[in-house]
Design an enzyme around this catalytic site. Sequence first.
Site, PDB file in Angstrom:
ATOM      1  N   HIS A   1      22.376  23.675 -19.809  1.00 57.82           N
ATOM      2  CA  HIS A   1      20.984  23.299 -20.077  1.00 57.82           C
ATOM      3  C   HIS A   1      20.072  24.306 -19.407  1.00 57.82           C
ATOM      4  CE1 HIS A   1      20.665  21.611 -15.972  1.00 57.82           C
ATOM      5  NE2 HIS A   1      21.852  21.054 -16.176  1.00 57.82           N
TER       6      HIS A   1
ATOM      7  N   HIS B 111      16.553  19.634 -15.876  1.00 52.65           N
ATOM      8  CA  HIS B 111      16.839  19.815 -17.308  1.00 52.65           C
ATOM      9  C   HIS B 111      15.545  20.385 -17.891  1.00 52.65           C
ATOM     10  CE1 HIS B 111      20.136  16.476 -17.087  1.00 52.65           C
ATOM     11  NE2 HIS B 111      20.475  17.589 -16.486  1.00 52.65           N
TER      12      HIS B 111
ATOM     13  N   ARG C 184      34.135  19.139 -12.063  1.00 48.93           N
ATOM     14  CA  ARG C 184      33.104  19.873 -12.805  1.00 48.93           C
ATOM     15  C   ARG C 184      32.760  21.088 -11.954  1.00 48.93           C
ATOM     16  NH1 ARG C 184      30.116  15.989 -13.685  1.00 48.93           N
ATOM     17  NH2 ARG C 184      28.502  15.989 -12.077  1.00 48.93           N
TER      18      ARG C 184
ATOM     19  N   HIS D  46      27.273   9.575 -13.886  1.00 48.43           N
ATOM     20  CA  HIS D  46      25.999   9.493 -13.158  1.00 48.43           C
ATOM     21  C   HIS D  46      26.130   8.682 -11.874  1.00 48.43           C
ATOM     22  CE1 HIS D  46      23.736  10.520 -17.130  1.00 48.43           C
ATOM     23  NE2 HIS D  46      24.159  11.584 -16.493  1.00 48.43           N
TER      24      HIS D  46
ATOM     25  N   ASP E  20       0.827  -1.213   0.000  1.00 48.11           N
ATOM     26  CA  ASP E  20       0.000   0.000   0.000  1.00 48.11           C
ATOM     27  C   ASP E  20       0.862   1.264   0.000  1.00 48.11           C
ATOM     28  OD1 ASP E  20       0.971  -0.142   2.512  1.00 48.11           O
ATOM     29  OD2 ASP E  20      -0.940   0.174   3.547  1.00 48.11           O
TER      30      ASP E  20
ATOM     31  N   GLU F  27      29.902  24.073 -11.748  1.00 53.74           N
ATOM     32  CA  GLU F  27      28.575  24.381 -12.307  1.00 53.74           C
ATOM     33  C   GLU F  27      27.892  25.471 -11.499  1.00 53.74           C
ATOM     34  OE1 GLU F  27      25.838  21.031 -12.156  1.00 53.74           O
ATOM     35  OE2 GLU F  27      24.522  21.979 -13.636  1.00 53.74           O
TER      36      GLU F  27
ATOM     37  N   ASP G 299      27.675  17.235  -7.108  1.00 50.33           N
ATOM     38  CA  ASP G 299      26.689  17.800  -8.046  1.00 50.33           C
ATOM     39  C   ASP G 299      25.361  17.725  -7.313  1.00 50.33           C
ATOM     40  OD1 ASP G 299      24.915  18.495 -10.044  1.00 50.33           O
ATOM     41  OD2 ASP G 299      25.992  17.404 -11.614  1.00 50.33           O
TER      42      ASP G 299
ATOM     43  N   ASP H  10      21.001  23.691  -9.316  1.00 49.28           N
ATOM     44  CA  ASP H  10      21.873  22.638  -9.861  1.00 49.28           C
ATOM     45  C   ASP H  10      23.313  23.141  -9.836  1.00 49.28           C
ATOM     46  OD1 ASP H  10      22.998  20.560 -11.274  1.00 49.28           O
ATOM     47  OD2 ASP H  10      21.981  20.988 -13.165  1.00 49.28           O
TER      48      ASP H  10
ATOM     49  N   TYR I 242      37.619  15.040 -16.805  1.00 49.92           N
ATOM     50  CA  TYR I 242      37.567  13.755 -16.089  1.00 49.92           C
ATOM     51  C   TYR I 242      38.778  12.918 -16.474  1.00 49.92           C
ATOM     52  CZ  TYR I 242      33.005  15.742 -15.649  1.00 49.92           C
ATOM     53  OH  TYR I 242      32.002  16.628 -15.385  1.00 49.92           O
TER      54      TYR I 242
ATOM     55  N   GLU J 163      28.490  24.322 -16.916  1.00 53.91           N
ATOM     56  CA  GLU J 163      29.106  23.238 -16.159  1.00 53.91           C
ATOM     57  C   GLU J 163      30.171  22.440 -16.920  1.00 53.91           C
ATOM     58  OE1 GLU J 163      26.344  19.894 -15.549  1.00 53.91           O
ATOM     59  OE2 GLU J 163      24.762  21.199 -16.286  1.00 53.91           O
TER      60      GLU J 163
ATOM     61  N   HIS K 186      30.294  15.671 -21.744  1.00 50.43           N
ATOM     62  CA  HIS K 186      28.885  16.069 -21.624  1.00 50.43           C
ATOM     63  C   HIS K 186      28.695  17.507 -22.106  1.00 50.43           C
ATOM     64  CE1 HIS K 186      29.912  18.335 -17.972  1.00 50.43           C
ATOM     65  NE2 HIS K 186      30.581  17.270 -17.548  1.00 50.43           N
TER      66      HIS K 186
HETATM   67  N1  GLY Z   1      22.759  17.559 -12.076  1.00 54.87           N
HETATM   68  C1  GLY Z   1      22.468  17.275 -13.406  1.00 54.87           C
HETATM   69  C2  GLY Z   1      23.193  18.147 -14.313  1.00 54.87           C
HETATM   70  O1  GLY Z   1      24.160  18.779 -13.921  1.00 54.87           O
HETATM   71  O2  GLY Z   1      22.839  18.313 -15.441  1.00 54.87           O
HETATM   72 MN    MN Z   2      24.484  19.336 -11.961  1.00 57.37          MN
HETATM   73 MN    MN Z   3      23.352  20.655 -14.712  1.00 54.11          MN
END
Ligand code: GLY
Ligand code: MN
Ligand code: MN
Length: 429
Positions: free
Chosen positions: A359, A366, A397, A246, A41, A399, A263, A274, A388, A384, A355
């Site tokens: 965004h 995102h 990184r 990830h 439940d 950001e 992150d 973020d 690596y 960001e 990457h």
């Molecule tokens: N935390 C996800 C990104 O940096 O896009």
């Molecule tokens: Mn991030």
């Molecule tokens: Mn991000």
Amino acid sequence: MRYLPLDRNIFIENRKRFAAQLAPKSLAVFNSNDIYPTGADGTMPFRQASDIFHLSGVDQEESILVIFPNAFKPEHREILFLTETNEHIAIWEGEKLSKEGAFEVSGIKTVYWLSEFEKVFKELMSHAENVYLNSNEHLRANTIVETREARFVKWCKKNFNLHTYKRSAPILHEVRAVKSSMEVAVMQIAADITTKGFNRVIKAIKPGITEYELEAEFMHEFLINRSRGFAYTPIIASGYNACVLHYIENNATCNDGDLILFDVGAEYGNYACDVSRAFPVNGRFTQRQKDVYNAVLRVQKAAIALLRPGTYLAEFHKEVGDLMTKELLDLKLIDSTDVKNQNPEWPAYKKYFMHGTSHFLGIDVHDVGLWTTPIKEGMVFTCEPGIYLPGENLGIRIEDDLVITKEGHINLTEGIPKEIEAIEDAMNA
Ligand code: GLY
Ligand code: MN
Ligand code: MN
């Protein structure tokens, strides 16, 4: 709700901007999310569907919003349908929105109970030519679960098959990408809570501490500041783990000499923050770590300067790639032959920075937005870049979250230590 009431003018303004783009004689319908099951439940915590939240501020399951600018009855230009609360629900689940409460939140005067939906909707449809239905058109959406919205789309088309159907998503991608100053104010709260989290964590870091203990420090700070918690699953990755893009296990012990990549962002009032930072476990960067860190930082600063009205995101990403290429050449991680022979589809720098740089950010981490039109004032982006180096157990990184202004940008997350000296000072205070 845990968050303090948001300014309902946020949602009044968002509806106005959406409605202005509808064809004449059109109505649009938006549904809330379901409460998703776990097992037995049990249920997941409720998270409102972003579009109905953006247009109404209603943060409750089983809700429907109808926008019908040319409705025959003026009171039907904006309607909310909500589940009718009762004594049983009040005792077991607590308070749900009353009709007055729904007006306070959304600014919508006409509120019906959900049980009246089919009758009222039939009447509305008799006056409408076009129906705007919603679906998740995010480029990376990957949904196998049938949402309440998707069920409604099926029901509506089956029951009213002679209307003209149109898509709300392209309009919403344009409208949601540009934030009002009221939305930016909420995002600043999410950023300030995130900043408090980083300032707490930076003091807790020491050799031998675990990644999950640091995650707990963030969560504690977020919760005591009226956030529901992380805006997305946090990455707290020490040493080699930082090179797993990830990584979300957050279960390792932080070792002397390594960096920890964070992150992490808080949500507040359903808006996301973020942020990424990399801090040394023992409070001091090695020379090598400094060199790589400062390369990323130079790219980030130059990239932020490129985020301004008129820039195209595709050109921006290419320019950032060129900046990163120069840094990687200087670090001797790639050489001129690698660059000369590079595949334009996957340039040499991608070996160490695989990457994207930016965004859209908003109710979704995102967030939705148009990638093919120039950047506009009021858009909010992350910036960001990263490098690596799995062979060196090193991933960095950096950001931040930037609001685009006429002149350039406002950095929502500038209070989080970023310069090497500021990080070391905070860690050794
Ligand atoms: N935390 C996800 C990104 O940096 O896009
Ligand atoms: Mn991030
Ligand atoms: Mn991000």
